[in-house]
Structures are given as structure tokens and as C-alpha cells.
Write a protein that holds these residues in place. Structure first.
Motif, PDB file in Angstrom:
ATOM      1  N   TYR A  63     -10.743 -13.769   0.153  1.00  0.00           N
ATOM      2  CA  TYR A  63     -10.181 -12.410   0.161  1.00  0.00           C
ATOM      3  C   TYR A  63      -9.850 -12.016  -1.077  1.00  0.00           C
ATOM      4  CZ  TYR A  63      -9.323 -14.084   4.756  1.00  0.00           C
ATOM      5  OH  TYR A  63      -9.511 -14.527   6.144  1.00  0.00           O
ATOM      6  N   CYS A  92     -11.274  -8.794  -3.486  1.00  0.00           N
ATOM      7  CA  CYS A  92     -10.550  -7.797  -3.924  1.00  0.00           C
ATOM      8  C   CYS A  92     -10.908  -7.536  -5.087  1.00  0.00           C
ATOM      9  CB  CYS A  92      -8.975  -7.812  -3.783  1.00  0.00           C
ATOM     10  SG  CYS A  92      -8.322  -8.005  -2.197  1.00  0.00           S
ATOM     11  N   PRO A 100      -5.029  -7.127  -4.329  1.00  0.00           N
ATOM     12  CA  PRO A 100      -4.793  -7.319  -2.827  1.00  0.00           C
ATOM     13  C   PRO A 100      -3.880  -6.257  -2.134  1.00  0.00           C
ATOM     14  CG  PRO A 100      -5.014  -9.351  -3.932  1.00  0.00           C
ATOM     15  CD  PRO A 100      -4.724  -8.483  -5.093  1.00  0.00           C
ATOM     16  N   SER A 101      -2.854  -5.772  -2.554  1.00  0.00           N
ATOM     17  CA  SER A 101      -2.117  -4.849  -2.010  1.00  0.00           C
ATOM     18  C   SER A 101      -2.720  -3.595  -1.750  1.00  0.00           C
ATOM     19  CB  SER A 101      -0.581  -4.923  -2.640  1.00  0.00           C
ATOM     20  OG  SER A 101      -1.157  -4.121  -4.064  1.00  0.00           O
ATOM     21  N   CYS A 155      -5.732  -3.535  -0.832  1.00  0.00           N
ATOM     22  CA  CYS A 155      -6.685  -3.543   0.209  1.00  0.00           C
ATOM     23  C   CYS A 155      -6.054  -3.771   1.370  1.00  0.00           C
ATOM     24  CB  CYS A 155      -7.670  -4.742  -0.343  1.00  0.00           C
ATOM     25  SG  CYS A 155      -8.667  -4.331  -2.117  1.00  0.00           S
ATOM     26  N   ALA A 201      -5.343 -13.263   5.167  1.00  0.00           N
ATOM     27  CA  ALA A 201      -5.476 -12.266   4.159  1.00  0.00           C
ATOM     28  C   ALA A 201      -3.752 -11.670   3.725  1.00  0.00           C
ATOM     29  CB  ALA A 201      -6.094 -10.929   5.112  1.00  0.00           C
ATOM     30  N   MET A 253      -2.716  -9.045   0.979  1.00  0.00           N
ATOM     31  CA  MET A 253      -3.460  -7.820   1.627  1.00  0.00           C
ATOM     32  C   MET A 253      -2.691  -7.039   2.750  1.00  0.00           C
ATOM     33  SD  MET A 253      -7.568  -9.119   1.639  1.00  0.00           S
ATOM     34  CE  MET A 253      -8.307  -7.419   2.188  1.00  0.00           C
TER      35      MET A 253
END
Lengths: 242, 242
Positions: free
Chosen positions: A160, A164, A171-172, A174, A187, A192
Motif C-alpha cells: 500500500y 501511494c 496515504p491519507s 488515497c 490499508a 489510507m
């Protein structure tokens, strides 16, 4: 703010069980094999996680999923009378995963989501597999990510995180979209956002897993149209000719 | 039979010189810089090949193009009064390559080609760069390939060979599409088919290179519409809403 949606593919976007069993039926007819085609699909898919586990655990170097599918088919071939089919038919059957049909909302649903977000597949499938499947089933990704691009199999956290990073987002920014609670859980652990899409028939009419969200996911939807509604996407996307 | 078209991007699909000079003009206005913006674009682009050469020769580990663009901008920044702009503006300018406009036939031309072939970018740009550019300029690839996916910079032979392998095709089933004779020459050497697309204004009105095919390429076209005609693609593709 969410900028990219990363999708699990097998089960979430495409109906592997119907696709695999349909192709097995064609082979069965040719070789007069008399076996349950749904059970065949389940058994082949049953080899999937154990085969990847060897790679995840570091006991085996990364190999792409096409190779695992080939080996996994060998593991069950005796039970299904496949030991004596031609090499051509064998290779065609291994590539059944390249021809899986989308769920009925997948193609248009993805287009609606694409109108507002970057959409990328983040599957354990290799590039060729996802590319061929997407071309056939009209899945218009902005990008094909996944195991072969990132070098890890889900649910390893790196799978993951590297995805990203490849799209240049935190990640935040996505959101993982999946029909499987364990995929979303992994995730979420790397930061995420998460969207659960119900695919109550992935395993057939007697499905018992993933019939409901097991955590408070950021979004829960009945299909991609419902998800597009909830994310405020365009309601109609016209396309033609490709 | 040709099944996939792999595209050079900078110069072939997008007009880097106009895009870069336009963004430099915006920065110039803010900081009262009085320099020739086209020359700025040419000078920045001039650093491109030498910076990649260090990676190609093995003197430097693979780094993605965004990093080289940043370093290359530093190399010319003094000449263009960019040493004292804010970090935010600097980063925005480095990402000018993510916002390059397509040539006027690019978006629809690619769609026409996509109706018959797998289309993939095979650029020295990294994934994030090509993804952002494609989203902005409506370039609807089936797949983003290129240096970050294959691990090599063109014109290294591996850059082409690994790209063909990733899409699961023999080089003879893939055609490189480029406005640059040297790119096509390298692709031909590994067995790919070749299509030259004339971009006579890539370097401005005084362009002297790549104004004609220097070898007997498999196809020679004036733009992507012409190429689509010559490859027998659909003449009209309707799309809307994404």
C-alpha cells in the motif's frame, strides 16, 4: 482530501468465480471432463493465498501472479483431469484470469469515479494480467499499479505504501476500495482511507465472508454507482468507441 | 501483428517547450525576472540527457525523473534569477513537467488509437509525473509504463525490452511511436515496430532536428490522426464527462 482511489480487483471489480468456471466448462467439454466448475474455481482460488505467502514471508523471491496461477493449477490438476490437456489449452486456461468479466456496475462505475479521482488498480495481479482484463472488460484505469509495479503482495504494508508513493500522494490522500475487510484493514493501518463495496455473490449464493463491514470504514457502498453517489461524482458519463 | 503502441511522451505527445515557458513566465512576473522564457525551457531541457546519462552509464543508481528535473533546475537557476524564489514556487516550477499540454491532436488521437490497440506511455518520466500530466491533458492510456516501471532510461535497450515484457508481448508485436529518430532507432534494434510522428514545432519555429524520418520506419505520420488513419482505427470516438 482524497485524490486517488486504489482498487482491489479480484472480487471487487471482476467476478473471478464466474469467469474461471466458464472457461473450465469449455475445456471440460473439449476433454469430456465431468467435474463441478464452481468447485474448480474455488479450489484454484484456494491456492492463491498460500502461494503468495511464500513470497510475503521472504521464503521465495517475488514472482508475478501468472506464474503462481500456473503452479497453483498444477497443484489441483489431477483432481480435475487436466494432466493431459494440450499445452496450448493449459496456457489458455492459466490466462483465464486475464479474461475475467467485470461486475455489471464496474465499467461505468469506474468511469464515474474517474471523473473526479485518479483511479488505479492495486491488485496482486501482474501488469499483463490486469491490462488484458481491463481492455476486455472496459476498465479504464488512469494507472495499473499492483504487485508487479510495487514489488510486494497485499496485505503487506509496503504494497500500500509504495503504491501511494508511486502516485505521489500521502496515504491519507488515497482510498483503498475493496470488497474484503482484511484488505481494508491493512490499508487503514498505513494511513489510507477505506471504502467497502459489498460483493455478496463473489463466492456464490452461499457466501459467508465479507457480507458486511467489520470496521467503521470511511465509506460503505452497495456497488460502484452507490460509491460514486456517496463521493459526489458525476451521475452520467458518456463514452463510445473505445 | 501489432497489438500495443508504446509512446514517447515529451515532444511526441506533449508540448514541453510551451508548457515550461508559460510557467516560467508566471514565476517571472511574480519575481520580476526578465529573461527569455523559451530559452529557459531549452536550457532546462538541455540538462535532461546529460543527467540521465549518469544513470545509464551505471555511475549513478536509478533515480526518478522528478529528482533529475529538480537538480537540473538548480544547475541553471543562477542564470535565470531563480535562486531566491520561495520553496513553494520552486517545487511548483519543478512540477511544471506534470502539467504539460498535449499537442492539439493528442487526446482524441490517442483515443482513436486506443480503440484498436493497447496504448501505453513509455517515457523517461516517472509514474507520478505522467499520471498527473495525463489526467490534466486527457491522455487516456491503458497503462503508464516508462523508466520508473521498467527501471531503465531510454534509449537503453532494456528500457524497450522490459516494457514489451511487462505487457506480455513480443517486441515484434509492439510499436514504438515517437517524434525522435534516435528513440525509434533504439526500439528497432530490439525488434520493435516503429512509427515516426512529425512534431515540427517541438523546438520552436527554428527547429532543425527530426523534421523527417531518417530511416525507413514502418509508419510515418503527420500527427496522431494521420497515424490512426494509417493504422485503420475508428474515425470518431465520442467521450464525455471524464
Amino acid at each position: 482530501m482524497i485524490q486517488a482511489l486504489l482498487f482491489d480487483v479480484f472480487g471487487t471489480v471482476v467476478d473471478w468465480r464466474s469467469g474461471i468456471s466458464k472457461d473450465f466448462e469449455l475445456i471440460s467439454k473439449k476433454y469430456k471432463i465431468n467435474k463441478n466448475s464452481k468447485q474448480f474455481a474455488d479450489d484454484w482460488r484456494g491456492e492463491y493465498q498460500p502461494s503468495m505467502e511464500k513470497v510475503r514471508s521472504g521464503n521465495r523471491e517475488f514472482v508475478k501472479l501468472d506464474i503462481l496461477h500456473d503452479e497453483n493449477l498444477k497443484n489441483i490438476s489431477k483432481n480435475y483431469g487436466l494432466d493431459f490437456i494440450s499445452k496450448e489449452d493449459w496456457d489458455w486456461l492459466v490466462k483465464s484470469w486475464h479474461r475475467l468479466p467485470g461486475w455489471k456496475d464496474s465499467s461505468k462505475g469506474l468511469l464515474r469515479l474517474k471523473s473526479k479521482f485518479i483511479i488505479a488498480s492495486q491488485s496482486n495481479g501482474n501488469i499483463e494480467l490486469i491490462l488484458n482484463m481491463s481492455k476486455k472488460s472496459k476498465l479504464y484505469w488512469d494507472m495499473i499499479l499492483g504487485s508487479e509495479v510495487v514489488g510486494y503482495y497485499k496485505p503487506q504494508p509496503e504494497a500500500y505504501l509504495v503504491a501511494c508513493e508511486k502516485v505521489g500522494l500521502d496515504p491519507s490522500q488515497c482510498m483503498m476500495v475493496a470488497a474484503h475487510n482484511n484488505d481494508l484493514s491493512a490499508a487503514r493501518q498505513v494511513g489510507m482511507k477505506t471504502a467497502f463495496v459489498l460483493r455478496s455473490n463473489e463466492h456464490g449464493i452461499n457466501q459467508r465472508s465479507d457480507l458486511k463491514p467489520l470496521e467503521s470504514w470511511d465509506y460503505v457502498a452497495n456497488d460502484f454507482f452507490d460509491l460514486a453517489d456517496k463521493l459526489g461524482c458525476e451521475t452520467e458519463v458518456i463514452l463510445n468507441g473505445f
